[in-house]
Design a protein around this motif. Structure first.
Motif, PDB file in Angstrom:
ATOM      1  N   GLU A 114     -38.229 -23.783  57.239  1.00 51.83           N
ATOM      2  CA  GLU A 114     -36.908 -24.126  56.739  1.00 51.83           C
ATOM      3  C   GLU A 114     -36.698 -25.629  56.620  1.00 51.83           C
ATOM      4  N   SER A 115     -37.415 -26.397  57.434  1.00 49.34           N
ATOM      5  CA  SER A 115     -37.191 -27.846  57.451  1.00 49.34           C
ATOM      6  C   SER A 115     -37.804 -28.562  56.252  1.00 49.34           C
ATOM      7  N   ASP A 116     -38.833 -27.982  55.622  1.00 48.84           N
ATOM      8  CA  ASP A 116     -39.527 -28.720  54.561  1.00 48.84           C
ATOM      9  C   ASP A 116     -39.799 -27.903  53.304  1.00 48.84           C
ATOM     10  N   ARG A 117     -39.337 -26.661  53.240  1.00 49.03           N
ATOM     11  CA  ARG A 117     -39.657 -25.812  52.086  1.00 49.03           C
ATOM     12  C   ARG A 117     -39.086 -26.371  50.782  1.00 49.03           C
ATOM     13  N   LEU A 118     -37.922 -27.035  50.834  1.00 53.40           N
ATOM     14  CA  LEU A 118     -37.348 -27.622  49.631  1.00 53.40           C
ATOM     15  C   LEU A 118     -38.200 -28.792  49.141  1.00 53.40           C
ATOM     16  N   ASP A 119     -38.536 -29.699  50.047  1.00 51.26           N
ATOM     17  CA  ASP A 119     -39.339 -30.861  49.665  1.00 51.26           C
ATOM     18  C   ASP A 119     -40.725 -30.443  49.177  1.00 51.26           C
ATOM     19  N   CYS A 120     -41.338 -29.507  49.879  1.00 53.41           N
ATOM     20  CA  CYS A 120     -42.679 -29.066  49.490  1.00 53.41           C
ATOM     21  C   CYS A 120     -42.642 -28.270  48.191  1.00 53.41           C
ATOM     22  N   GLY A 121     -41.587 -27.485  48.016  1.00 54.23           N
ATOM     23  CA  GLY A 121     -41.439 -26.759  46.766  1.00 54.23           C
ATOM     24  C   GLY A 121     -41.266 -27.692  45.591  1.00 54.23           C
ATOM     25  N   GLU A 122     -40.471 -28.753  45.783  1.00 58.85           N
ATOM     26  CA  GLU A 122     -40.301 -29.741  44.726  1.00 58.85           C
ATOM     27  C   GLU A 122     -41.630 -30.411  44.397  1.00 58.85           C
ATOM     28  N   GLN A 123     -42.407 -30.729  45.416  1.00 56.31           N
ATOM     29  CA  GLN A 123     -43.699 -31.372  45.162  1.00 56.31           C
ATOM     30  C   GLN A 123     -44.624 -30.437  44.401  1.00 56.31           C
ATOM     31  N   ALA A 124     -44.584 -29.151  44.730  1.00 55.60           N
ATOM     32  CA  ALA A 124     -45.407 -28.186  43.997  1.00 55.60           C
ATOM     33  C   ALA A 124     -44.986 -28.136  42.531  1.00 55.60           C
TER      34      ALA A 124
ATOM     35  N   CYS B 114     -39.059 -19.848  45.253  1.00 59.48           N
ATOM     36  CA  CYS B 114     -40.197 -19.528  44.388  1.00 59.48           C
ATOM     37  C   CYS B 114     -41.379 -20.457  44.659  1.00 59.48           C
ATOM     38  N   PHE B 115     -41.112 -21.763  44.681  1.00 58.50           N
ATOM     39  CA  PHE B 115     -42.207 -22.711  44.870  1.00 58.50           C
ATOM     40  C   PHE B 115     -42.404 -23.081  46.338  1.00 58.50           C
ATOM     41  N   GLY B 116     -41.315 -23.298  47.072  1.00 58.33           N
ATOM     42  CA  GLY B 116     -41.450 -23.708  48.466  1.00 58.33           C
ATOM     43  C   GLY B 116     -41.951 -22.622  49.388  1.00 58.33           C
ATOM     44  N   ASP B 117     -41.566 -21.377  49.122  1.00 54.01           N
ATOM     45  CA  ASP B 117     -42.007 -20.266  49.966  1.00 54.01           C
ATOM     46  C   ASP B 117     -43.334 -19.668  49.514  1.00 54.01           C
TER      47      ASP B 117
ATOM     48  N   VAL C 177     -43.599 -30.535  40.817  1.00 52.95           N
ATOM     49  CA  VAL C 177     -44.037 -31.795  40.199  1.00 52.95           C
ATOM     50  C   VAL C 177     -45.542 -31.768  39.934  1.00 52.95           C
ATOM     51  N   ASP C 178     -46.312 -31.265  40.898  1.00 53.79           N
ATOM     52  CA  ASP C 178     -47.760 -31.198  40.740  1.00 53.79           C
ATOM     53  C   ASP C 178     -48.153 -30.324  39.550  1.00 53.79           C
ATOM     54  N   ILE C 179     -47.387 -29.273  39.313  1.00 55.88           N
ATOM     55  CA  ILE C 179     -47.739 -28.312  38.261  1.00 55.88           C
ATOM     56  C   ILE C 179     -47.124 -28.683  36.919  1.00 55.88           C
ATOM     57  N   PHE C 180     -45.834 -29.051  36.920  1.00 59.21           N
ATOM     58  CA  PHE C 180     -45.112 -29.275  35.666  1.00 59.21           C
ATOM     59  C   PHE C 180     -44.945 -30.746  35.311  1.00 59.21           C
ATOM     60  N   GLY C 181     -45.100 -31.633  36.288  1.00 62.07           N
ATOM     61  CA  GLY C 181     -44.943 -33.053  36.019  1.00 62.07           C
ATOM     62  C   GLY C 181     -43.694 -33.651  36.647  1.00 62.07           C
ATOM     63  N   GLU C 182     -43.578 -34.967  36.540  1.00 63.08           N
ATOM     64  CA  GLU C 182     -42.498 -35.703  37.201  1.00 63.08           C
ATOM     65  C   GLU C 182     -41.113 -35.305  36.704  1.00 63.08           C
ATOM     66  N   GLY C 183     -41.039 -34.687  35.540  1.00 59.03           N
ATOM     67  CA  GLY C 183     -39.747 -34.235  35.041  1.00 59.03           C
ATOM     68  C   GLY C 183     -39.064 -33.228  35.937  1.00 59.03           C
ATOM     69  N   MET C 184     -39.818 -32.611  36.856  1.00 55.89           N
ATOM     70  CA  MET C 184     -39.224 -31.637  37.777  1.00 55.89           C
ATOM     71  C   MET C 184     -38.637 -32.290  39.018  1.00 55.89           C
ATOM     72  N   ARG C 185     -38.853 -33.590  39.170  1.00 57.82           N
ATOM     73  CA  ARG C 185     -38.295 -34.301  40.327  1.00 57.82           C
ATOM     74  C   ARG C 185     -36.772 -34.247  40.245  1.00 57.82           C
ATOM     75  N   GLY C 186     -36.137 -33.703  41.274  1.00 54.08           N
ATOM     76  CA  GLY C 186     -34.691 -33.586  41.300  1.00 54.08           C
ATOM     77  C   GLY C 186     -34.136 -32.394  40.540  1.00 54.08           C
ATOM     78  N   PHE C 187     -34.990 -31.550  39.993  1.00 56.57           N
ATOM     79  CA  PHE C 187     -34.535 -30.372  39.247  1.00 56.57           C
ATOM     80  C   PHE C 187     -33.631 -29.487  40.101  1.00 56.57           C
ATOM     81  N   TRP C 188     -33.951 -29.362  41.371  1.00 58.49           N
ATOM     82  CA  TRP C 188     -33.226 -28.447  42.249  1.00 58.49           C
ATOM     83  C   TRP C 188     -31.745 -28.820  42.375  1.00 58.49           C
TER      84      TRP C 188
END
Length: 251
Positions: free
Chosen positions: A130-140, A171-174, A142-153
């Protein structure tokens, strides 16, 4: 039209010693299907058996082919798909199909693995909490779709912004952060799931582009569609190819 020797050999590798009862009730159909699916299709490209079976399993979950899934999962295990990989396909399907459609496949997977002597539960694959699933999901993302996903959430209409957050942390963090399948394989099975269920062409095009971005190029995606065609038919396969073409034009 007798079953070809190549089809017989491939069938024996999938199902050692097994004779289908359809050979007695529907011999002409089995001749046509086996010659097509297990000779003409499997010999149409150089996709390896493990990748082919991974794609087929994802496709069968998405098209709700529970009986065929029960038949093909043992074949997939024979071709090198591991129990962890099989479970991860089913788990990730929940994000794209919902538990209502995936629940029977989770039960079937557990039953088949138990028959094969696999002790359950399998070793855990989670890497977030629960402490990092949002940050890690966002990084996933970004890694897959590109920097345009930064801050999408945290973007979009305020009334529906929570869905964007769920897409990132759930979807991505879990799921995408789990071990057992790498990003390229997860994107391939997502592509298969979107192709097989139909009606998801905008998302299918986006994920086709994401596949290409991380190394699953157009030629590879065409091979995947080709190998899954016997299991989902021509209309959805042709739709998938159209989405692949559109994604390639955007690159």
């Amino acid at each position: 039209m007798p079953i070809s020797e190549a089809a017989r050999r491939y069938h024996e590798r999938m199902f050692p010693g097994y004779q289908s009862s359809f050979l007695n009730t529907d011999p002409e159909f089995i001749e046509v299907f086996d010659n097509f699916a297990f000779d003409e299709v499997v010999n149409s490209d150089d996709l390896d058996d493990c990748t082919r079976m991974t794609a087929i399993l994802a496709t069968l979950v998405a098209c709700q082919g529970i009986d065929e899934y029960r038949a093909m999962l043992p074949a997939a295990l024979n071709f090198g798909v591991t129990p962890v990989e099989a479970k991860e396909i089913v788990y990730q399907a929940v994000a794209y199909l919902g538990i209502g459609r995936v629940f029977p496949f989770l039960k079937a997977t557990n039953e088949i693995l138990a028959v094969h002597g696999v002790e359950l539960p399998l070793e855990g694959q989670a890497t977030t909490d629960e402490s990092d699933r949002l940050d890690c999901g966002e990084q996933a993302q970004v890694d897959i779709f590109g920097e345009g996903m930064r801050g999408f959430w945290n973007s979009g209409d305020e009334q529906t912004r929570h869905i964007n957050r769920w897409l990132t942390d759930n979807c991505f963090g879990d799921y995408y952060t789990r071990t057992g399948l790498d990003h390229r394989t997860r994107e391939m099975i997502t592509f298969c799931m979107l192709s097989a269920q139909g009606g998801c062409e905008p998302q299918l095009t986006s994920h086709a582009a994401a596949n290409m971005r991380i190394g699953n190029d157009k030629a590879f995606l065409i091979k995947v569609v080709s190998q899954c065609l016997p299991f989902i038919g021509y209309p959805r396969s042709l739709n998938a190819l159209r989405c692949v073409d559109e994604a390639a034009r955007r690159q």
